[in-house]
Scaffold this motif. Structure first.
Motif, mmCIF file in Angstrom:
data_model
loop_
_atom_site.group_PDB
_atom_site.id
_atom_site.type_symbol
_atom_site.label_atom_id
_atom_site.label_comp_id
_atom_site.label_asym_id
_atom_site.label_seq_id
_atom_site.Cartn_x
_atom_site.Cartn_y
_atom_site.Cartn_z
ATOM 1 N N UNK A 80 1.109 -1.192 0.079
ATOM 2 C CA UNK A 80 -0.061 0.078 0.009
ATOM 3 C C UNK A 80 0.731 1.277 0.140
ATOM 4 N N UNK A 81 2.121 1.129 0.111
ATOM 5 C CA UNK A 81 3.020 2.498 0.375
ATOM 6 C C UNK A 81 3.710 2.455 -1.079
ATOM 7 N N UNK A 82 3.739 1.604 -1.938
ATOM 8 C CA UNK A 82 4.250 1.723 -3.225
ATOM 9 C C UNK A 82 3.723 2.840 -4.052
ATOM 10 N N UNK A 83 4.695 3.491 -4.354
ATOM 11 C CA UNK A 83 4.111 4.779 -5.079
ATOM 12 C C UNK A 83 4.246 6.002 -4.291
ATOM 13 N N UNK A 84 3.959 5.787 -2.938
ATOM 14 C CA UNK A 84 4.071 7.026 -2.158
ATOM 15 C C UNK A 84 5.241 7.449 -1.851
ATOM 16 N N UNK A 85 5.349 8.793 -1.923
ATOM 17 C CA UNK A 85 6.763 9.321 -1.708
ATOM 18 C C UNK A 85 7.212 9.197 -0.125
ATOM 19 N N UNK A 86 8.542 9.117 0.236
ATOM 20 C CA UNK A 86 8.879 9.007 1.559
ATOM 21 C C UNK A 86 8.292 9.707 2.512
ATOM 22 N N UNK A 87 8.048 10.937 2.164
ATOM 23 C CA UNK A 87 7.436 12.157 3.186
ATOM 24 C C UNK A 87 5.839 12.433 3.170
ATOM 25 N N UNK A 88 5.287 11.490 2.308
ATOM 26 C CA UNK A 88 3.843 11.569 2.165
ATOM 27 C C UNK A 88 3.075 11.328 3.504
ATOM 28 N N UNK A 89 2.044 11.644 3.666
ATOM 29 C CA UNK A 89 0.902 11.560 4.735
ATOM 30 C C UNK A 89 0.932 10.021 5.053
ATOM 31 N N UNK A 90 0.685 9.324 4.032
ATOM 32 C CA UNK A 90 0.464 7.848 4.380
ATOM 33 C C UNK A 90 1.722 7.253 4.981
ATOM 34 N N UNK A 91 3.030 7.523 4.467
ATOM 35 C CA UNK A 91 4.316 6.999 5.025
ATOM 36 C C UNK A 91 4.318 7.383 6.564
ATOM 37 N N UNK A 92 4.007 8.715 6.787
ATOM 38 C CA UNK A 92 4.183 9.315 8.218
ATOM 39 C C UNK A 92 3.114 8.629 9.146
ATOM 40 N N UNK A 93 1.995 8.588 8.697
ATOM 41 C CA UNK A 93 1.087 7.875 9.413
ATOM 42 C C UNK A 93 1.324 6.472 9.687
ATOM 43 N N UNK A 94 1.702 5.673 8.621
ATOM 44 C CA UNK A 94 2.020 4.187 9.178
ATOM 45 C C UNK A 94 3.288 3.873 9.965
ATOM 46 N N UNK A 95 4.198 4.815 9.629
ATOM 47 C CA UNK A 95 5.485 4.840 10.614
ATOM 48 C C UNK A 95 5.165 5.011 11.789
ATOM 49 N N UNK A 96 4.381 6.146 11.992
ATOM 50 C CA UNK A 96 3.669 6.538 13.611
ATOM 51 C C UNK A 96 3.091 5.500 14.163
ATOM 52 N N UNK A 97 2.079 4.998 13.480
ATOM 53 C CA UNK A 97 1.318 3.912 13.683
ATOM 54 C C UNK A 97 2.118 2.846 14.548
ATOM 55 N N UNK A 98 2.975 2.514 13.637
ATOM 56 C CA UNK A 98 3.675 1.123 13.988
ATOM 57 C C UNK A 98 4.644 1.446 15.249
ATOM 58 N N UNK A 99 5.407 2.650 15.205
ATOM 59 C CA UNK A 99 6.077 3.004 16.341
ATOM 60 C C UNK A 99 5.221 3.049 17.712
ATOM 61 N N UNK A 100 4.116 3.490 17.587
ATOM 62 C CA UNK A 100 3.424 3.749 18.833
ATOM 63 C C UNK A 100 2.990 2.144 19.148
ATOM 64 N N UNK A 101 2.729 1.489 18.275
ATOM 65 C CA UNK A 101 2.171 0.132 18.631
ATOM 66 C C UNK A 101 3.130 -0.966 19.133
ATOM 67 N N UNK A 102 4.615 -0.605 18.595
ATOM 68 C CA UNK A 102 5.553 -1.426 19.049
ATOM 69 C C UNK A 102 5.859 -0.732 20.449
#
Length: 318
Positions: A80-102
């Protein structure tokens, strides 16, 4: 309720999910591929951890979760992140979500299979080997070096030796053959672990809480995990009962490493000595369920809901 985190089609996860459903246990599933609609937040105040988890538009209290089984893939590799730029909202939300979950999994008072911090013992094979030896297991004589001459001397003394990575990255265990000597100079750029070859029967032990599931593997190749790739002509799995003392030592080793679920690699030689090679903190146990009928996923489901002692008692009563 039980929280499962990962990809539902991934074999070990799929098996645990199936057992949780068969046992009728209340559960939630955080499907990483649905990260866009997921949210998690928590706070620790006065020694009490509270928070909420939102999945598919529904909100759940984190305090209601009594067991977590997690096999999270690297979220940066999600389709789902393919084609998304590294700084996109999707990337940021995904990274933050997993960081908080872990981070919540590290703090949560419930049962977690397995927490990240204890799993890091597998990131350094030499460090983990020290913990294994301190737990009373034999380990093969080992040489970690980037000096080809030391390897040749070690091979001269031991005859047959194997080599593998010293990091947590999975590598194929191979015997050092004559044709390998022409590229031995390459280790000057990266230390490699060499061990004496132990001739005998491989035994994979899965520990779930205080339950032990041992499987003997007989094959004609060095690394049974890659039997097909190494050209095996024979590969057989058989459930075995470990001596009580050895089974208890495996449970104690997993507990020492703070791993409710552990895959312990043993080998029993012709003299009956048992060597321990390593402990996998996130074992792909489905391979052993499929080939040896070991009910590991059911044990995980029971452990998540009832805990170690209760899980064993319920199994004994069946």
């Amino acid at each position: 309720m039980i929280l499962l985190c990962g990809i539902p089609s991934e074999p070990p996860m799929a098996r645990v999910l199936a057992r949780v459903e068969q046992l009728g246990l209340p559960h939630l599933f955080f499907n990483q591929r649905h990260f866009k609609s997921a949210h998690i937040a928590y706070e620790l105040r006065g020694g009490t951890l509270t928070g909420t988890l939102v999945l598919e538009g529904r909100e759940y209290a984190l305090e209601d979760i009594r067991g977590v089984y997690t096999r999270l893939m690297d979220e940066q590799l999600l389709p789902e992140l393919r084609g998304e730029s590294p700084g996109s909202e999707a990337h940021r939300h995904c990274a933050r979500l997993h960081e908080v979950l872990r981070s919540w999994c590290e703090l949560a008072p419930c049962r977690v299979v397995n927490r990240n911090r204890p799993m890091e013992s597998n990131a350094s094979k030499p460090y983990q080997a020290q913990l294994i030896r301190e737990s009373g297991f034999l380990i093969p004589e080992t040489l970690i070096t980037n000096d080809p001459e030391q390897v040749l001397d070690f091979r001269e003394r031991k005859g047959r030796i194997v080599f593998k990575s010293i990091s947590g990255v999975r590598s194929i265990v191979r015997q050092l053959q004559e044709e390998d000597l022409t590229r031995l100079h390459r280790i000057r750029w990266c230390p490699v672990q060499f061990q004496e070859f132990i001739d005998g029967t491989n035994i994979r032990v899965h520990v779930v809480g205080n339950e032990v599931f041992a499987t003997a593997i007989t094959t004609d190749v060095t690394d049974y995990r890659y039997a097909r790739k190494q050209g095996a002509s024979h590969l057989e799995f058989e459930p075995v009962e470990l001596p009580e003392e050895l089974a208890e030592r495996c449970v104690c080793l997993a507990a020492t490493l703070e791993l409710p679920l552990a895959g312990i690699d043993l080998k029993r030689d012709s003299e009956g000595r048992v060597f321990c090679f390593e402990v996998n903190p996130s074992p792909a146990f489905s391979y052993f369920e499929e080939n040896a009928g070991q009910p590991i996923s059911e044990a995980i489901a029971r452990y998540l809901w009832w805990g170690a002692a209760e899980s064993r008692n319920r199994r004994d009563d069946r």
